[in-house]
Design an enzyme around this catalytic site. Structure first.
Site, PDB file in Angstrom:
ATOM      1  N   HIS A 212       1.897   3.414  -9.078  1.00 14.69           N
ATOM      2  CA  HIS A 212       1.712   1.977  -9.323  1.00 14.69           C
ATOM      3  C   HIS A 212       2.879   1.435 -10.150  1.00 14.69           C
ATOM      4  O   HIS A 212       3.397   0.359  -9.887  1.00 14.69           O
ATOM      5  CB  HIS A 212       0.380   1.713 -10.033  1.00 14.69           C
TER       6      HIS A 212
ATOM      7  N   ASP B 269       0.826  -1.209   0.000  1.00 11.92           N
ATOM      8  CA  ASP B 269       0.000   0.000   0.000  1.00 11.92           C
ATOM      9  C   ASP B 269       0.863   1.264   0.000  1.00 11.92           C
ATOM     10  O   ASP B 269       1.975   1.261   0.531  1.00 11.92           O
ATOM     11  CB  ASP B 269      -0.910  -0.028   1.247  1.00 11.92           C
TER      12      ASP B 269
ATOM     13  N   ARG C 157      -0.121   7.717  -2.691  1.00 12.18           N
ATOM     14  CA  ARG C 157       0.464   8.810  -1.908  1.00 12.18           C
ATOM     15  C   ARG C 157       1.907   9.086  -2.323  1.00 12.18           C
ATOM     16  O   ARG C 157       2.355  10.233  -2.333  1.00 12.18           O
ATOM     17  CB  ARG C 157       0.377   8.477  -0.404  1.00 12.18           C
TER      18      ARG C 157
ATOM     19  N   LEU D  24      10.475 -20.801  -4.880  1.00  9.35           N
ATOM     20  CA  LEU D  24       9.518 -19.980  -4.135  1.00  9.35           C
ATOM     21  C   LEU D  24       8.097 -20.135  -4.690  1.00  9.35           C
ATOM     22  O   LEU D  24       7.883 -20.076  -5.895  1.00  9.35           O
ATOM     23  CB  LEU D  24       9.943 -18.505  -4.241  1.00  9.35           C
TER      24      LEU D  24
END
Ligand code: IPE
Ligand code: IPE
Ligand code: MG
Length: 242
Positions: free
Chosen positions: A32, A15, A19, A126
């Protein structure tokens, strides 16, 4: 860091992109895009630290409510990033899995996701789960419906539904519970992420905005995890007995 202080499964709420961009007088979309580098670094670092599973929250069920332009740019960015990164992920033995409501995605992206999953299905490195169009409540409701359908078909007895059976119908079926949740961007909330799987996760919140996240920040979260005593409802004294 000893190996038993390394979490098996780390989940991240990435997140703060908007901002980050707004603070630089840029459009939210630029934030983004700037968030892709840290995704790469986080995936590489998780593998390096011996973490078995990494689950990244990229787009929530509620994010569909954002302005259409932002949603459409985000979808374009997922498509582009997947196309660009898939070969290297595969070469690094990463097994990719997407969780979320795929019926909401454009068919081109849906196809690319299916191809990426098929390509990497047999990899033993992974386990990377990307949550797109995902909501924890959607996941639980979906699981309940799947189980109810099996009961209707006579394949399952209602009385056989316990926690273990229920978990088999969730998106992350077969995966260990989340040990460590990291949320960047300063908010202290779950925002409808993996509600079931986070039951006993250690929660790490940082003000760092996602585009600024790095392996150093990741290590700080791992150090926090290593310092926690996980009691699972028992007393500290009981744990000492082993
Ligand atoms: C996270 O960053 C990315 C998505 C939710 C898709 P945000 O876009 O929520 O960034 P902030 O919280 O507005 O800064
Ligand atoms: C959570 O971030 C979802 C993702 C990071 C993908 P949001 O920015 O959507 O969460 P809220 O709205 O602040 O709770
Ligand atoms: Mg946000």
């Amino acid at each position: 860091m000893s190996s038993d202080s390394i979490p098996r499964h780390v989940a991240v709420i990435m997140d703060g992109n908007g901002r980050w961009a707004e603070g630089r007088s840029k459009p939210r979309y630029a934030g983004h895009r700037a968030g892709i580098g840290p995704v790469r670094e986080t995936v590489e670092h998780a593998a390096k630290r011996g973490i078995a599973r990494l689950t990244l929250f990229a787009f929530s069920s509620e994010n569909w409510g954002r302005p259409q332009d932002e949603v459409s740019r985000l979808m374009g960015l997922f498509h582009e990033a997947l196309q660009r990164e898939i070969d290297e992920l595969h070469a690094n033995h990463v097994r990719l899995r997407f969780i979320g409501d795929r019926s909401m995605l454009r068919s081109g992206l849906r196809q690319r996701i299916a191809d990426a999953e098929a390509l990497t299905a047999a990899n033993d490195g992974l386990g990377l789960n990307i949550a797109v169009a995902y909501g924890g409540r959607w996941d639980i409701a979906n699981a309940a419906r799947r189980l109810a359908e099996r009961v209707e078909r006579g394949e399952l007895k209602a009385s056989a539904i316990d926690e273990a059976e229920f978990a088999t119908a969730l998106s992350l079926t077969g995966e260990p519970d989340v040990d460590l949740l990291i949320r960047t961007g300063g908010e202290h909330r779950i925002s409808n992420f993996l509600l079931w799987n986070l039951a006993y996760a250690e929660l790490y919140f940082t003000d760092c905005l996602w585009p600024d996240f790095s392996s150093r920040e990741f290590d700080a979260a791992l150090a926090f995890f290593g310092s926690r005593e996980r009691r699972y409802g028992h007393t500290g004294k009981q744990l000492g007995v082993a």
